[in-house]
Motif scaffolding. Structure first.
Motif, PDB file in Angstrom:
ATOM      1  N   ILE A 168      28.397  27.939 -13.741  1.00 46.80           N
ATOM      2  CA  ILE A 168      29.168  29.076 -13.151  1.00 46.80           C
ATOM      3  C   ILE A 168      30.030  29.935 -14.097  1.00 46.80           C
ATOM      4  O   ILE A 168      29.989  31.058 -14.288  1.00 46.80           O
ATOM      5  CB  ILE A 168      29.678  28.791 -12.076  1.00 46.80           C
ATOM      6  N   PHE A 169      30.841  29.184 -14.724  1.00 49.47           N
ATOM      7  CA  PHE A 169      31.760  29.808 -15.705  1.00 49.47           C
ATOM      8  C   PHE A 169      30.879  30.519 -16.920  1.00 49.47           C
ATOM      9  O   PHE A 169      31.451  31.641 -17.541  1.00 49.47           O
ATOM     10  CB  PHE A 169      32.892  28.923 -16.326  1.00 49.47           C
ATOM     11  N   ASP A 170      30.092  29.752 -17.242  1.00 50.15           N
ATOM     12  CA  ASP A 170      29.105  30.560 -18.286  1.00 50.15           C
ATOM     13  C   ASP A 170      28.750  31.837 -17.975  1.00 50.15           C
ATOM     14  O   ASP A 170      28.463  32.557 -18.971  1.00 50.15           O
ATOM     15  CB  ASP A 170      28.180  29.461 -18.920  1.00 50.15           C
ATOM     16  N   HIS A 171      28.384  32.189 -16.822  1.00 50.26           N
ATOM     17  CA  HIS A 171      27.851  33.440 -16.467  1.00 50.26           C
ATOM     18  C   HIS A 171      29.016  34.365 -16.133  1.00 50.26           C
ATOM     19  O   HIS A 171      28.785  35.606 -16.001  1.00 50.26           O
ATOM     20  CB  HIS A 171      27.176  33.448 -15.173  1.00 50.26           C
ATOM     21  N   LEU A 172      30.374  33.986 -16.266  1.00 52.31           N
ATOM     22  CA  LEU A 172      31.394  35.079 -16.030  1.00 52.31           C
ATOM     23  C   LEU A 172      31.572  35.634 -17.092  1.00 52.31           C
ATOM     24  O   LEU A 172      31.499  35.242 -18.149  1.00 52.31           O
ATOM     25  CB  LEU A 172      32.401  34.294 -15.230  1.00 52.31           C
ATOM     26  N   GLU A 173      32.312  37.049 -17.013  1.00 52.53           N
ATOM     27  CA  GLU A 173      32.759  37.769 -18.215  1.00 52.53           C
ATOM     28  C   GLU A 173      34.138  37.624 -18.189  1.00 52.53           C
ATOM     29  O   GLU A 173      34.694  37.752 -17.186  1.00 52.53           O
ATOM     30  CB  GLU A 173      32.124  39.212 -18.233  1.00 52.53           C
TER      31      GLU A 173
END
Length: 51
Positions: free
Chosen positions: A43-48
């Protein structure tokens, strides 16, 4: 059923009595949703970065 019982006992001041042939609703077990460490990382990998 408790709201109906409250209505009869507290508001109408009448005895509620017994109702035959009515099944009590089954509660679903409250199982918390827990993510694994790997799922959180995905999830964090997909956040900007908001900065």
């Amino acid at each position: 059923m408790p709201p109906v019982q409250f209505l009869y006992k507290q508001v109408l001041k009448k005895e509620f009595g017994e109702i035959k042939g009515v099944a009590k609703a089954k509660r679903k077990p409250d199982i918390p949703v827990v993510l694994s460490r790997e799922e959180i990382d995905l999830i964090f990998d997909h956040l900007e970065d908001p900065r």
